[in-house]
Design an enzyme around this catalytic site. Structure first.
Site, PDB file in Angstrom:
ATOM      1  N   ARG A 266      -1.420 -12.327  -6.572  1.00  0.00           N
ATOM      2  CA  ARG A 266      -2.550 -11.498  -6.168  1.00  0.00           C
ATOM      3  C   ARG A 266      -2.538 -10.228  -7.012  1.00  0.00           C
ATOM      4  O   ARG A 266      -1.676  -9.368  -6.840  1.00  0.00           O
ATOM      5  CB  ARG A 266      -2.441 -11.159  -4.668  1.00  0.00           C
ATOM      6  CG  ARG A 266      -3.321 -10.019  -4.223  1.00  0.00           C
ATOM      7  CD  ARG A 266      -3.325  -9.861  -2.730  1.00  0.00           C
ATOM      8  NE  ARG A 266      -2.019  -9.727  -2.120  1.00  0.00           N
ATOM      9  CZ  ARG A 266      -1.314  -8.586  -2.061  1.00  0.00           C
ATOM     10  NH1 ARG A 266      -1.783  -7.499  -2.625  1.00  0.00           N
ATOM     11  NH2 ARG A 266      -0.153  -8.552  -1.457  1.00  0.00           N
ATOM     12  N   HIS A 270      -3.546  -5.994  -1.111  1.00  0.00           N
ATOM     13  CA  HIS A 270      -3.825  -6.944  -0.035  1.00  0.00           C
ATOM     14  C   HIS A 270      -5.288  -6.835   0.404  1.00  0.00           C
ATOM     15  O   HIS A 270      -5.990  -7.829   0.534  1.00  0.00           O
ATOM     16  CB  HIS A 270      -2.893  -6.667   1.140  1.00  0.00           C
ATOM     17  CG  HIS A 270      -3.162  -7.491   2.347  1.00  0.00           C
ATOM     18  ND1 HIS A 270      -2.961  -8.854   2.386  1.00  0.00           N
ATOM     19  CD2 HIS A 270      -3.637  -7.152   3.573  1.00  0.00           C
ATOM     20  CE1 HIS A 270      -3.291  -9.321   3.578  1.00  0.00           C
ATOM     21  NE2 HIS A 270      -3.708  -8.307   4.319  1.00  0.00           N
ATOM     22  N   TYR A 279       5.106  -1.341  -2.743  1.00  0.00           N
ATOM     23  CA  TYR A 279       6.045  -2.456  -2.637  1.00  0.00           C
ATOM     24  C   TYR A 279       6.143  -3.313  -3.897  1.00  0.00           C
ATOM     25  O   TYR A 279       6.882  -4.291  -3.908  1.00  0.00           O
ATOM     26  CB  TYR A 279       5.687  -3.347  -1.438  1.00  0.00           C
ATOM     27  CG  TYR A 279       4.250  -3.851  -1.400  1.00  0.00           C
ATOM     28  CD1 TYR A 279       3.879  -5.004  -2.087  1.00  0.00           C
ATOM     29  CD2 TYR A 279       3.276  -3.178  -0.672  1.00  0.00           C
ATOM     30  CE1 TYR A 279       2.580  -5.467  -2.054  1.00  0.00           C
ATOM     31  CE2 TYR A 279       1.964  -3.638  -0.629  1.00  0.00           C
ATOM     32  CZ  TYR A 279       1.622  -4.783  -1.320  1.00  0.00           C
ATOM     33  OH  TYR A 279       0.325  -5.243  -1.294  1.00  0.00           O
TER      34      TYR A 279
END
Length: 378
Positions: A266, A270, A279
């Site tokens: 990805r 998100h 992260y």
């Protein structure tokens, strides 16, 4: 069952040791083509390229609309175009697709109006398209619940005597849910014609894959349930389409469910509400950018003489037209009807729902009545 038969059964379920791949990151064919899979015809690959370009432009436009406040939220699938397009092209129009909230690009590829695709994410309605007409279930936000729905639909198709197939699109995080394993077990026992397609983009929101599973690959999670498994390079459209086509044919022929794990990434956060820099680092993103599925397929087609500058320009022009039409449609204001709260809660409204609807209708009617002011003369 003898030891030999048991060994053969297990071997028949195991995925390849490394993800199936036809095309390298630079667009060149791999040194040794994977055995057991057929490369799609070049015309199919040209069609897939067009759909990937359109899908990416839709995705970037939807992301921009979110920043402009036209969408409540948008989970981008940029970087997963090969998975999104490959999944749809592997199915027949009469097969069923069960998508997640991140699979908007797949819905556009399926032929659903982009405005209808974004209805849910805009907050206008639970689902903007007709699932029965499109054979696409509503986009599912809770993790893995649509996997059970897909299995139930597949079993229904089997019992009716047809050869339809259901495909459930799943993220890596959903494979840690109990619903996922319940669906695999039921599908294997009843040999339901369902394909579980896991798009492993390496993060369940912010949780890296290594923190949620100790399996060598998510594809191995089907073996304990007796489900045939495979893993594929999810950024290689040629491989994704070859493997998914074989998986769908396996299910359609009555051999039961099939689990495919696609290794992809990805590229964006998100959702627009997420800060991915908390992260993952830039080096990781740049490394995956080099494996971009769209540029890989374009380089592959150009090397084969199947894509010219004129072809690519025409597709980009079509993509810009799609984005412009989407902007116009999304800028049109919608007028919500509060009474729609009571629609489709049950096939037949309960007495309580009818009473609540009548109360709200009466309140709205009173609110719409003009107020009369009386003045008192001295």
């Amino acid at each position: 069952m003898s030891v030999k038969s048991l060994r053969q059964t297990v071997q028949g379920l195991l995925p390849s040791l490394t993800p199936v791949r036809f095309v390298a990151e630079d667009g060149t064919p791999v040194a040794k083509a994977p055995a057991g899979y057929t490369e799609p015809p070049v015309e199919t690959l040209r069609d897939a390229y067009r759909r990937m370009v359109l899908g990416r432009r839709f995705d970037t436009q939807a992301t921009a609309l979110t920043k402009q406040g036209r969408l409540a939220v948008y989970p981008s699938s940029r970087g997963q175009e090969a998975c999104q397009v490959g999944a749809v092209l592997a199915l027949r129009p009469d097969d069923w697709l069960f998508p997640t909230y991140r699979d908007s690009m797949a819905l556009v590829t399926r032929g659903i109006d982009p405005l209808e695709v974004l209805t849910l994410l805009r907050g206008d309605w639970h689902c903007g398209y007709d699932p029965a007409a499109t054979r696409v279930a509503p986009q599912c936000t809770p993790l893995a619940t649509q996997v059970l729905h897909a299995t139930g639909m597949a079993e229904s198709l089997r019992r009716k005597g047809g050869d339809g197939v259901a495909m459930a699109l799943v993220g890596d995080g959903a494979t840690s849910e109990g619903d996922f394993h319940e669906a695999l077990n039921f599908a294997a026992v009843f040999r339901a014609p369902v394909v579980f397609f896991v798009q492993n983009n390496k993060y369940a929101i912010s949780v890296p894959l290594a923190r949620q599973t100790a399996a060598p690959a998510l594809a191995y999670k089907g073996i304990g349930h007796g489900v045939r498994c495979e893993q594929v390079d999810g950024n290689d459209l040629v491989a994704v389409l070859a493997v998914l086509t074989a998986a769908v044919e396996h299910a359609r022929a009555g051999h039961g469910p099939f689990l495919v794990e696609a290794h992809t990434y990805r590229m964006d956060a998100h959702t627009n509400a997420d800060d991915a820099t908390r992260y993952r680092d830039d080096e990781e993103v740049e490394r995956w950018s080099a494996a971009d599925p769209l540029s890989r397929l374009e380089a592959h087609l150009r090397a084969r003489g199947a894509l010219t500058d004129e072809d690519a320009a025409a597709v980009r022009e079509e993509a810009e037209a799609l984005a412009a039409e989407l902007r116009v449609g999304m800028n049109a204001e919608t007028v919500p009807d509060p009474l729609e709260l009571f629609d489709h809660v049950y096939a037949e409204p309960t007495p309580q729902l009818r009473e609540q609807r009548a109360l709200l209708a009466a309140e709205l009617s009173e609110a719409d009545e003009p107020t009369t002011f009386q003045t008192q003369e001295d």
